[in-house]
Enzyme design. Structure first.
Site, short mmCIF file in Angstrom:
data_model
loop_
_atom_site.label_atom_id
_atom_site.label_comp_id
_atom_site.label_asym_id
_atom_site.label_seq_id
_atom_site.Cartn_x
_atom_site.Cartn_y
_atom_site.Cartn_z
N ASP A 1 -117.70 4.35 38.76
CA ASP A 1 -117.11 4.67 37.65
C ASP A 1 -116.41 5.92 37.98
OD1 ASP A 1 -116.03 4.67 35.37
OD2 ASP A 1 -118.07 4.85 33.76
N GLY A 2 -115.46 6.85 37.19
CA GLY A 2 -114.86 7.64 37.03
C GLY A 2 -116.11 9.04 36.13
N ASP B 1 -114.48 11.98 33.27
CA ASP B 1 -113.56 13.39 32.74
C ASP B 1 -114.40 14.52 33.25
OD1 ASP B 1 -112.28 11.66 31.14
OD2 ASP B 1 -114.03 11.25 30.17
N LYS C 1 -118.04 11.87 30.22
CA LYS C 1 -117.19 10.79 29.84
C LYS C 1 -116.64 9.81 28.62
CE LYS C 1 -118.60 7.50 33.15
NZ LYS C 1 -117.17 7.34 33.32
N GLU D 1 -120.79 2.00 30.12
CA GLU D 1 -120.92 2.76 31.35
C GLU D 1 -122.29 3.14 31.07
OE1 GLU D 1 -116.51 4.35 31.10
OE2 GLU D 1 -118.02 5.94 30.40
N SER E 1 -108.87 4.71 34.68
CA SER E 1 -107.47 4.49 35.58
C SER E 1 -107.84 4.48 37.39
CB SER E 1 -106.14 5.75 35.28
OG SER E 1 -107.14 7.35 35.70
N GLY F 1 -113.80 9.31 27.75
CA GLY F 1 -112.17 9.62 27.85
C GLY F 1 -111.67 8.64 27.08
C1 5RP Z 1 -113.59 5.79 30.22
C2 5RP Z 1 -114.50 6.58 31.16
C3 5RP Z 1 -113.51 7.34 32.93
O1 5RP Z 1 -114.34 7.04 33.20
C4 5RP Z 1 -113.13 8.74 32.23
O2 5RP Z 1 -112.46 8.86 31.00
C5 5RP Z 1 -111.88 9.08 33.87
O3 5RP Z 1 -111.38 8.05 33.23
P1 5RP Z 1 -110.13 8.27 34.30
O4 5RP Z 1 -110.19 7.47 35.91
O5 5RP Z 1 -108.68 7.57 33.20
O6 5RP Z 1 -109.37 9.74 34.32
O7 5RP Z 1 -115.56 7.76 31.60
O8 5RP Z 1 -114.07 5.82 28.59
#
Ligand code: 5RP
Length: 230
Positions: free
Chosen positions: A88-89, A91, A101, A110, A37, A103
């Protein structure tokens, strides 16, 4: 007298860091794009400079679809030798830039795209910053026939692994595999932990990103975007 303003919502913090990440995108180049997200906010922001970049390498089917829908060219990772930056984001991210990561179940791709990049820029709201990794259930992508034995190995470590489900069925990743989510682990030595679990037969990818940690974190906080460099 000034009127107090409402604190920014988590969604607004994600928008802020998504926009801030544009500063790391190199004009004329291909950018590595993660999943989730927060990354969706980055992709939306990236669309405003799509004519200044060559395109993107994406870490999931979902991000690829979003990039393409906004008119951004998506390159196959095999056609790219290196990237200046991967955005990238996470968790969870700790004080050293080590992350959990996966989630969004995209952890394998990734890691693959991150491995092409010289710099990993993590974008996250402040809820993701932790003193030590392990509170968020650790995602591990596994070959389905190995899920049982891998779960038992985590039990020996004190963790409890559950198969991630979707619509009453085991979730199937973009790579056709399954995800175990492991609760109750204390990941005090992320580098050693990642190396160890990677050795287990049937593990495709463990969601600890220590060997490929973040170089920079753009953290969305109540008072704006904090830049943390590791
Ligand atoms: C996806 C990931 C995301 O970067 C992680 O889950 C964070 O997601 P978000 O920005 O929705 O909190 O690793 O596999």
């Amino acid at each position: 007298m000034t009127t107090p303003t409402a604190p920014l919502t988590q969604d607004e913090l994600k928008t802020l860091v998504g926009q801030a990440a544009l500063h790391y995108v190199v004009p004329g180049e291909i950018v590595g794009v993660g999943t989730g997200s927060t990354v969706n906010k980055f992709i939306d922001a990236l669309a405003t400079m799509k004519d200044q970049i060559k395109g993107a390498v994406s870490s999931s089917v979902a991000s690829t679809e979003r990039l393409k829908a906004l008119g951004i060219t998506v390159f196959d990772a095999n056609d790219v030798q290196s990237l200046s930056v991967y955005i990238d984001g996470a968790d969870e991210i700790d004080g050293q830039g080590y992350m959990v990561k996966g989630g969004g179940a995209a952890l394998t791709r990734e890691k693959i795209v991150a491995a092409l990049a010289k710099q990993f820029v993590c974008i996250a709201d402040e809820s993701k910053l932790v003193a030590a990794l392990g509170n968020f259930p650790l995602p591990v992508e596994v070959i389905p026939m190995a899920a049982g034995q891998i779960a038992r190995k985590f039990e020996v470590m004190g963790g409890t692994a559950t198969l991630r489900m979707k619509d009453g069925q085991p979730l199937v990743t973009d790579n056709g595999q399954h995800i175990l989510d492991v609760r109750g682990l204390q990941i005090t030595e992320p580098l050693a932990f990642e190396s160890q679990v990677n050795q287990w037969p049937g593990v495709v990818t463990v969601g600890v990103f220590a060997h490929q940690k973040a170089h920079v974190c753009l953290l969305g906080c109540a008072d704006g975007v904090r830049t943390i460099t590791y």
